[in-house]
Motif scaffolding. Structure first.
Motif, short mmCIF file in Angstrom:
data_model
loop_
_atom_site.label_atom_id
_atom_site.label_comp_id
_atom_site.label_asym_id
_atom_site.label_seq_id
_atom_site.Cartn_x
_atom_site.Cartn_y
_atom_site.Cartn_z
N UNK A 171 0.85 -1.20 0.00
CA UNK A 171 0.00 0.00 0.00
C UNK A 171 0.88 1.24 0.00
N UNK A 172 0.33 2.31 -0.54
CA UNK A 172 1.09 3.56 -0.65
C UNK A 172 0.49 4.58 0.30
N UNK A 173 1.29 5.12 1.14
CA UNK A 173 0.83 6.24 1.97
C UNK A 173 0.67 7.48 1.10
N UNK A 174 0.10 8.56 1.66
CA UNK A 174 -0.09 9.77 0.86
C UNK A 174 1.22 10.29 0.26
N UNK A 175 2.32 10.07 0.95
CA UNK A 175 3.60 10.56 0.40
C UNK A 175 4.01 9.78 -0.84
N UNK A 176 3.43 8.61 -1.00
CA UNK A 176 3.75 7.79 -2.18
C UNK A 176 2.59 7.76 -3.16
#
Ligand code: HDE
Length: 694
Positions: free
Chosen positions: A428-433
């Protein structure tokens, strides 16, 4: 593979604008001189005769080519869209003007000049797939942006408001407007009892009915209509701050409409009028263009208006909140295959990218469910996103597997998360990613089936619309109400709708009632506030001039060749298309013995298919046209529909013979096909229609 080394950090805004085209190329099958085969690749020896026992005997089941061919044919159709079944689509790009980072972190709006590939589909709502284009209806205006961060679908209409406030009423509304269930009549028409029965029982429809009765409902071209996202959406910036947003598309060519009588005739002359227009314009390189604009409202101002931002039967007047231009949409390529692309394209309001989010508009909330659900039945299962037209250009990785028509060959053992066997992928990608993070909004309240009282005013903006119209627009609205209600068989439906209109404006109700023999009851109409000039078509002329306008040149043998050539050349220079229409197709003999080609004849064409008419001089030609009922009808209709009419030399007398007043607005008559004549005629065509004719 170490997931940390994967390319997951960049903002993915750098997708080339032709990325979608490049992706589609692998699917294209080019016609070629190759052998005919079955779907299994076996070459076929005979495609004209099925295998039979003896030349006069029965067909044999073992003819696998015959059976495969017929079986495939039997399954060629998929369910048409429940609404918006008839449409036309095109590819192009969206180009951002500036960075919108102050309000949204959407990457496709982050850099000036950034181009994103798009596919747009325009549609009517009520009619089935084979219905005529020019019916009175709302037009769909749906755009799929293939952004580097995934697909964003802006699924809008050409009117800024909607019929109902809550999605639970949508099946009722659609059942009411569709053909009546007992006899499936009428096709693609709102002029029948059930629709108006719904309207009288659902007063929230009033504002939208004003739009539907206006000329917005009969656009001259898809290229000449505005688009609206309708709902209030939400932009979200990188810090998670939200801003309310309404989306607007403004056509470069301005907003222009047909006239009602003309739409009726085009329905017979060319039921594909709007889709043909879009196709031909793109084919000719006259690429249609719109500007995307946004109305922005700070979240703190949510309650600053005398209507509710969550109510889709309301618009924000542009005079109150200006539209900020953010980019342009250019449609420059026609699809290769109507079914594969325009029919199979699957729009969904929930296809959003980081930076774009929803509001609690109950109509929008219902749509967030409906569009995914409808694709499952239309496209036969959950893998519709793998159909070429629907495939994002952004990479797709997840643990969703199998299902009908699975095209992916997902490899590996682990199709679950969390996993260690697959080294945790996909991660999963956090908002930074670049991960999509839902906007955080505090919500509390009792579970309740009740509308907010802030949705209660059903007439204020209907009145705003009425009071913002030019006189001719009001005339058309009154005529439309009279027509529609006049087609209702039930008398008390007509009475009730006229009474409903008395809540909007006394004069409107009186004028509509006058055509129906109904005296409206006395009601207190909605207060008259400041009008909104932006709502009037008259105030949206665009920058087009006569660009892409279609001009008929009525001619017969003996036509003044010099007139035809001079006028056609000048009009073409201004971007118009000129077409000679003769009593017969083929070459005409001009007065100077040159040949003038008439690609069209009066048999196949009528003036409703053109924006203006020019009749060149030439005594013999004018005499022939004078004796031709179709030619006279052509001119009479062009006049009646408010179109520019030009005549030179002897043709002036033909107008008089047809009772077309030569001094009427938009009628330009001259002895010669002079430059001055063409200039005045061009100005008359650019005005689109001359509604000031008596
Ligand atoms: Fe739609 N609408 N709609 N609609 N709509 C569909 O989705 C629906 C609404 C609009 O070119 C369907 O794929 C509900 C508003 C367009 O393919 C379906 C409600 C607006 C298109 C559906 C609405 C629209 C659709 C049918 C009320 C303007 C055609 C096939 C809650 C903002 C897109 C499909 C295309 C299509 C449902 C209201 C626009 C059944 C339940 C408001 C342009 O899912």
């Amino acid at each position: 593979m170490d997931p940390q080394n994967q390319d997951v950090t960049h903002r993915r805004s750098d997708t080339p604008h032709d990325a979608k085209d490049a992706q589609l190329e692998q699917y294209r099958v080019h016609p070629a001189a190759k052998h005919l085969t079955t779907n299994q690749g076996v070459r076929v020896d005979d495609d004209d005769n099925s295998l039979r026992a003896g030349v006069r005997g029965p067909t044999l089941l073992e003819d696998f080519h015959f059976r495969e061919k017929i079986t495939h044919f039997d399954h060629e159709r998929i369910p048409e869209r429940v609404v918006h079944a008839r449409g036309a689509g095109a590819y192009g790009f969206f180009e951002a003007y500036e960075s919108m980072a102050d309000v949204t972190c959407a990457a496709f709006l982050a850099e000036p000049g950034l181009r994103t590939p798009v596919f747009a589909r325009f549609s009517t709502v009520a009619g089935s797939r084979g219905s005529a284009d020019t019916v009175r209806d709302v037009r769909g205006f749906a755009v799929k942006f293939y952004t580097g961060e995934g697909n964003f679908d802006l699924v809008g209409n050409n009117m800024p408001v909607f019929f109902i406030q809550d999605g639970v009423k949508f099946p009722d509304f659609v059942h009411a407007v569709k053909p009546e269930p007992h006899n499936e009549i009428p096709q693609a028409q709102s002029a029948h009892d059930t629709l108006w029965d719904f309207v009288r029982n659902q007063p929230e429809t009033t504002h939208m009915m004003m739009w539907l009765m206006s000329d917005r409902a009969i656009p001259r071209s898809y290229r000449m209509m505005q688009g609206f996202g309708v709902h209030t959406f939400r932009f979200v910036d990188a810090a998670g701050r939200g801003t309310f947003v309404k989306f607007h598309w403004k056509p470069r060519l301005g907003v222009h409409s047909l006239v009602w009588d003309e739409t009726q005739k085009i329905g017979g002359l060319d039921p594909d009028f709007n889709r043909r227009d879009l196709w031909e314009a793109i084919d000719n390189g006259d690429v249609p263009e719109w500007e995307l604009g946004v109305q922005l409202v700070a979240q703190d101002d949510e309650h600053a208006f005398d209507f509710d931002l969550l109510d889709a039967t309301k618009l924000i007047p542009e005079e109150l909140v200006p539209v900020r231009p953010v980019g342009r949409l250019v449609l420059n390529r026609n699809p290769d295959n109507f079914f594969a692309e325009t029919e199979q394209v699957a729009f969904h309001t929930a296809h959003v990218v980081p930076g774009i989010d929803f509001t609690n508009d109950p109509l929008l909330q219902a749509r967030l469910f409906s569009y995914l659900d409808t694709q499952l039945i239309r496209l036969g299962g959950p893998n519709f996103a793998q159909i070429p037209i629907n495939r994002p250009v952004a990479d797709v990785h997840n643990n969703q597997r199998d299902g009908h028509h699975q095209m992916r060959l997902d490899r590996g053992r682990s199709s679950y998360s969390k996993n260690t066997l697959g080294r945790g992928c996909p991660i999963v990608a956090g908002p930074d990613h670049g991960g999509y993070e839902h906007h955080q909004e505090r919500v509390d309240g009792a579970k309740i089936k009740q509308r907010s009282p802030s949705f209660d005013d059903h007439f204020g903006q209907a009145a705003l619309f009425w009071h913002s119209m030019a006189d001719w627009e009001r005339d058309h609205i009154v005529a439309a109400f009279r027509f529609e209600l006049g087609k209702c068989d039930t008398h008390d439906i007509r009475e009730d709708v006229v009474a409903l209109l008395a809540n909007v404006d006394t004069d409107l109700a009186r004028r509509v009632g006058a055509g129906l023999g109904i005296t409206p009851p006395t009601r207190t109409p909605a207060p008259v506030g400041e009008p909104s000039p932006a709502l009037s078509i008259a105030n949206n002329p665009g920058e087009g001039g006569i660009h892409t306008r279609r001009i008929a040149i009525l001619a017969a043998d003996g036509v003044g060749g010099d007139h035809v050539r001079a006028v056609a050349a000048r009009l073409t220079e201004h971007g118009a298309t000129c077409e000679v229409v003769g009593p017969r197709q083929g070459p005409l003999r001009a007065s100077d013995d040159e040949e003038i080609e008439a690609p069209r004849s009066l048999l196949t064409m009528g003036s409703p298919l053109y924006d203006a008419v020019y009749v060149p001089g030439g005594a013999e030609s004018v005499q022939a046209l004078r004796g031709d009922a179709d030619a006279r009808e052509f001119l009479v209709q062009a006049y009646r529909h408010g179109k520019a009419i030009g005549a030179t030399g002897e043709a002036g007398a033909l107008l008089e013979h047809c009772a077309v007043p030569t001094d009427a607005p938009g009628v330009v008559v001259d002895a010669d096909a002079s430059a001055a004549f063409v200039d005045t005629f061009t100005t008359a065509i650019a005005a689109h229609r001359h509604y000031d004719r008596t």
